[in-house]
Design a protein around this motif. Structure first.
Motif, mmCIF file in Angstrom:
data_model
loop_
_atom_site.group_PDB
_atom_site.id
_atom_site.type_symbol
_atom_site.label_atom_id
_atom_site.label_comp_id
_atom_site.label_asym_id
_atom_site.label_seq_id
_atom_site.Cartn_x
_atom_site.Cartn_y
_atom_site.Cartn_z
ATOM 1 N N TYR A 1 0.795 -1.230 0.000
ATOM 2 C CA TYR A 1 0.000 0.000 0.000
ATOM 3 C C TYR A 1 0.826 1.278 0.000
ATOM 4 N N ASN A 2 2.088 1.216 0.467
ATOM 5 C CA ASN A 2 2.962 2.386 0.508
ATOM 6 C C ASN A 2 2.284 3.602 1.151
ATOM 7 N N VAL A 3 1.581 3.367 2.234
ATOM 8 C CA VAL A 3 0.874 4.436 2.946
ATOM 9 C C VAL A 3 1.813 5.067 3.966
ATOM 10 N N HIS A 4 1.855 6.380 3.985
ATOM 11 C CA HIS A 4 2.692 7.073 4.964
ATOM 12 C C HIS A 4 1.893 7.274 6.248
ATOM 13 N N ILE A 5 2.296 6.548 7.283
ATOM 14 C CA ILE A 5 1.698 6.725 8.601
ATOM 15 C C ILE A 5 2.700 7.466 9.470
ATOM 16 N N LYS A 6 2.310 7.783 10.700
ATOM 17 C CA LYS A 6 3.211 8.504 11.588
ATOM 18 C C LYS A 6 4.394 7.637 12.011
ATOM 19 N N GLY A 7 4.159 6.346 12.215
ATOM 20 C CA GLY A 7 5.265 5.478 12.601
ATOM 21 C C GLY A 7 4.805 4.100 12.998
ATOM 22 N N ALA A 8 5.793 3.249 13.352
ATOM 23 C CA ALA A 8 5.498 1.886 13.790
ATOM 24 C C ALA A 8 6.520 1.451 14.834
ATOM 25 N N LEU A 9 6.002 0.831 15.884
ATOM 26 C CA LEU A 9 6.830 0.178 16.887
ATOM 27 C C LEU A 9 6.723 -1.313 16.602
ATOM 28 N N LEU A 10 7.835 -1.912 16.194
ATOM 29 C CA LEU A 10 7.860 -3.303 15.746
ATOM 30 C C LEU A 10 8.636 -4.120 16.774
ATOM 31 N N VAL A 11 7.917 -4.927 17.541
ATOM 32 C CA VAL A 11 8.499 -5.607 18.695
ATOM 33 C C VAL A 11 8.625 -7.104 18.429
ATOM 34 N N ALA A 12 9.828 -7.626 18.630
ATOM 35 C CA ALA A 12 10.117 -9.060 18.497
ATOM 36 C C ALA A 12 9.669 -9.615 17.151
ATOM 37 N N PRO A 13 10.173 -9.023 16.056
ATOM 38 C CA PRO A 13 9.768 -9.554 14.750
ATOM 39 C C PRO A 13 10.193 -11.016 14.650
ATOM 40 N N SER A 14 9.302 -11.856 14.203
ATOM 41 C CA SER A 14 9.660 -13.269 14.065
ATOM 42 C C SER A 14 10.171 -13.523 12.651
ATOM 43 N N ASP A 15 10.998 -14.527 12.528
ATOM 44 C CA ASP A 15 11.580 -14.880 11.240
ATOM 45 C C ASP A 15 10.756 -16.012 10.639
ATOM 46 N N THR A 16 9.850 -15.671 9.757
ATOM 47 C CA THR A 16 8.956 -16.665 9.158
ATOM 48 C C THR A 16 9.700 -17.651 8.264
ATOM 49 N N GLU A 17 10.947 -17.345 7.939
ATOM 50 C CA GLU A 17 11.751 -18.241 7.109
ATOM 51 C C GLU A 17 12.579 -19.234 7.932
ATOM 52 N N ALA A 18 12.596 -19.077 9.251
ATOM 53 C CA ALA A 18 13.412 -19.930 10.119
ATOM 54 C C ALA A 18 12.758 -21.288 10.350
ATOM 55 N N ASP A 19 13.579 -22.280 10.573
ATOM 56 C CA ASP A 19 13.075 -23.621 10.871
ATOM 57 C C ASP A 19 12.273 -23.660 12.165
ATOM 58 N N THR A 20 12.551 -22.740 13.082
ATOM 59 C CA THR A 20 11.855 -22.711 14.374
ATOM 60 C C THR A 20 10.479 -22.052 14.291
ATOM 61 N N TYR A 21 10.153 -21.460 13.134
ATOM 62 C CA TYR A 21 8.867 -20.757 13.041
ATOM 63 C C TYR A 21 7.715 -21.772 12.947
ATOM 64 N N PRO A 22 6.647 -21.560 13.725
ATOM 65 C CA PRO A 22 5.532 -22.518 13.710
ATOM 66 C C PRO A 22 4.852 -22.600 12.343
ATOM 67 N N PRO A 23 4.379 -23.782 11.965
ATOM 68 C CA PRO A 23 3.665 -23.931 10.693
ATOM 69 C C PRO A 23 2.251 -23.349 10.786
ATOM 70 N N GLY A 24 1.619 -23.185 9.637
ATOM 71 C CA GLY A 24 0.214 -22.788 9.621
ATOM 72 C C GLY A 24 -0.073 -21.410 9.080
ATOM 73 N N THR A 25 0.966 -20.633 8.790
ATOM 74 C CA THR A 25 0.740 -19.313 8.208
ATOM 75 C C THR A 25 0.903 -19.402 6.700
ATOM 76 N N THR A 26 0.249 -18.494 5.980
ATOM 77 C CA THR A 26 0.312 -18.492 4.520
ATOM 78 C C THR A 26 0.687 -17.098 4.024
ATOM 79 N N GLY A 27 1.726 -17.029 3.203
ATOM 80 C CA GLY A 27 2.071 -15.788 2.517
ATOM 81 C C GLY A 27 2.970 -14.840 3.282
ATOM 82 N N PHE A 28 3.537 -15.276 4.398
ATOM 83 C CA PHE A 28 4.374 -14.394 5.212
ATOM 84 C C PHE A 28 5.867 -14.572 4.959
ATOM 85 N N LYS A 29 6.221 -15.278 3.908
ATOM 86 C CA LYS A 29 7.633 -15.385 3.574
ATOM 87 C C LYS A 29 7.807 -15.259 2.074
#
Length: 178
Positions: free
Chosen positions: A82-110
């Motif tokens: 969307y390339n929307v300009h918002i005031k900002g974002a606080l991004l806490v503990a981003p998970s690595d969806t590409e890691a072997d430790t990431y839980p299965p069951g999500t779609t489209g996040f990598k």
């Protein structure tokens, strides 16, 4: 503490329970949670469409997003689409969806988008997060153009790691609100 901006919280996979810092902040400051239809087996395209609806309804220029875990990746995908300009974002503990430790069951996040975000952002990480290495988290922050803050051995920065009320996080959010 008061906030001038519209604060939208966005939990990660499984949602945030009542003792999670996001939930406590929502109660204390009347922040709004981005409510997704599927917290357990999310589809990225659905999450970012819902997130965009919340942002647009509130006027993007005054919105700060507060994402935890998988929501950080969703916010990066949302910004890419969307390339929307918002005031900002606080991004806490981003998970690595590409890691072997990431839980299965999500779609489209990598893969995790490695794009410069079109808004100010702070990435908060831990040196011993099970869902992302410190090196990968630093790569995300650098790619996103975010300020990186490593708070040491803090696990996934959630209730399990001892983070209920999290005043240091509020201080970081306040930096984006100025």
């Amino acid at each position: 503490m008061t906030f001038q901006s519209t604060i939208l919280t966005h939990p990660g996979l499984g949602n945030s329970g009542p003792e999670h810092w996001q939930s406590l902040w929502e109660k204390q400051f009347n922040f709004t949670r981005v409510e997704q239809q599927d917290w357990e087996t999310p589809v990225c395209a659905d999450w970012i469409t819902t997130m965009n609806d919340y942002v647009q309804q509130r006027g993007p220029e005054n919105v700060i997003l507060v994402g935890h875990s998988l929501a950080c990746t969703a916010i990066a995908y949302w910004a890419q689409k969307y390339n929307v300009h918002i005031k900002g974002a606080l991004l806490v503990a981003p998970s690595d969806t590409e890691a072997d430790t990431y839980p299965p069951g999500t779609t489209g996040f990598k893969p995790v988008p490695l794009i410069k975000l079109p808004f100010k952002s702070i990435v908060v990480v831990s040196s011993n997060d099970y869902y992302v290495t410190a090196e990968r988290a630093a790569l995300f922050a650098k790619s996103w153009g975010s300020q990186l803050i490593n708070i040491g051995d803090a696990g996934h920065i959630n209730v399990t790691s001892g983070f209920g009320d999290w005043p240091q996080g509020l201080d970081l959010l306040k930096q984006l609100d100025n």
